[in-house]
Every structure is written in C-alpha cells, then in structure tokens.
Write an enzyme that holds these catalytic residues in place. Structure first.
Site, PDB file in Angstrom:
ATOM      1  CG  ASP A   9     -29.014  37.263  91.143  1.00  0.00           C
ATOM      2  OD1 ASP A   9     -29.699  36.714  90.256  1.00  0.00           O
ATOM      3  OD2 ASP A   9     -29.368  37.328  92.335  1.00  0.00           O
ATOM      4  CE  LYS A 107     -32.065  35.146  91.902  1.00  0.00           C
ATOM      5  NZ  LYS A 107     -31.819  36.110  92.965  1.00  0.00           N
ATOM      6  CB  CYS A 152     -28.456  35.014  94.980  1.00  0.00           C
ATOM      7  SG  CYS A 152     -29.565  36.343  95.548  1.00  0.00           S
TER       8      CYS A 152
END
Length: 198
Positions: A9, A107, A152
């Site tokens: 990310d 996601k 994450c």
C-alpha cells in the site's frame, strides 16, 4: 527463485498530505525501489475502495474517523475516506517503481468488508488469491515493506506466517499509524506468529 518482496500500500493517500497520511510514509519509497533488485519476484498491494465503503466513518451516522464499530466479522476501525477506486489518492506514490511489479493485488473492493491483509479480507476467510500465486511460483520466503506497519503490513505478515511462509518485515522500510499503542501490539503479534522483524 523462492523469495519475493511484497510492497504494501505505498499509495498517495497513505503518504503525508494524503487522506490517511502516515508520517514519513514517502521516505521509504526510494529505499524500497533499491531493494526490488534483490528479489526475483515483486508484488504490490493496493487499497482499492468503492465510494461509501463500510469502513469509512462518513458512511455511518454519528461516527468519526478512528471510532470503532462492531461489524459481522469483528471490530472495525472507521477511517477517513481513502484510496477510492480511480482517485489520485488510490494511485501508487509517483516515485514507486511499479514497472518492476510481477503482480498487483487490489484489496478492500468489497463494500461490505475491509481488507488489511494481502492474503485475506478482514473476515480472515475470503482469499485475495495471493497465496495461490506464490505457491504456483514456488515462493516460500517473503519480505514485507510498506504502509502501515501496524495495520496492513501487520495483518499481511501474520497471515503469511500462519500459511507457512517464512516472513520478514523490514521495519526500516515501513511506517506506522500507531493508534493508541497499535504499533507495539502489532510488533508483539508478529513476533508471536513467527515473523522476523528487522
């Protein structure tokens, strides 16, 4: 080749001035690019939420960012609107070497459930397909970097270890949000799962 680098990310909204900016999140970009040359496989993950996602505080009356809400899959932190599909905030940081990626895992696109991990949605049951990809390529050892350490990166590392991969997290190439001690809790949880923190 049995090793892969998983870059979590590294997107505009998670960098300073982004909707959910992580302090110093942009400072890890070039070192991550440099590290890519050490790996035969590079996988990028990308938060990819539809507008009105259930994890957004704005979706719930009388809720503010960083409040929590009990969802059907467990406790959910409610976030500022971020990484909305197609938005500038959802794009990778412009300096990240995306051309080196073998695969991009998106996601959080299911509006009813958030997804921190690169391997499973937050119900810990719905797979992203990443495990199968790694298995078919014979990859056994994973190094994780990116944003944010305590969410994450943490969820991805623990899931990977529980799936039987050998997992390292390069903490120097991660940055954390650290909500009320979440970083220390994440570090403890990762070590307990067998993740090596470097």
């Amino acid at each position: 080749m049995s090793q892969a680098l998983i870059v979590i990310d590294v997107q505009n909204d998670f960098c300073p001035s982004g909707a959910l900016g992580v302090p110093e999140g942009d400072q890890i970009v070039q070192p991550i690019n440099d590290l890519m040359t050490d790996f035969g496989a590079v996988i990028l993950t990308q938060d990819w939420h539809p507008k009105g996602h259930s994890s957004f505080a704005s979706t719930h009356a009388d809720k503010a960012p960083f409040d929590t809400l009990d969802m059907i899959y467990g406790m959910q932190v409610l976030w500022p609107d971020h990484c909305i599909q197609g938005s500038e905030g959802a794009q990778f940081h412009p300096a990240l070497n995306t051309e080196r990626a073998d695969m991009i895992v998106r996601k959080g696109f299911n509006p009813a459930i958030d997804s921190y991990s690169a391997f499973f949605e937050n119900d810990h049951a719905t797979p992203t397909g990443l495990e199968g990809y790694l298995r078919t390529r014979g990859i056994t050892d994973l190094t994780l970097v990116g944003l944010a350490t305590d969410f994450c990166v943490n969820f991805s590392a623990v899931d990977a270890a529980n799936l039987g991969f050998h997992v390292r997290v390069r903490e120097d190439l991660c940055r954390a949000i650290d909500l009320e001690g979440s970083l220390a809790a994440a570090q403890e949880g990762m070590r307990a799962a067998g993740v090596i923190l470097e």
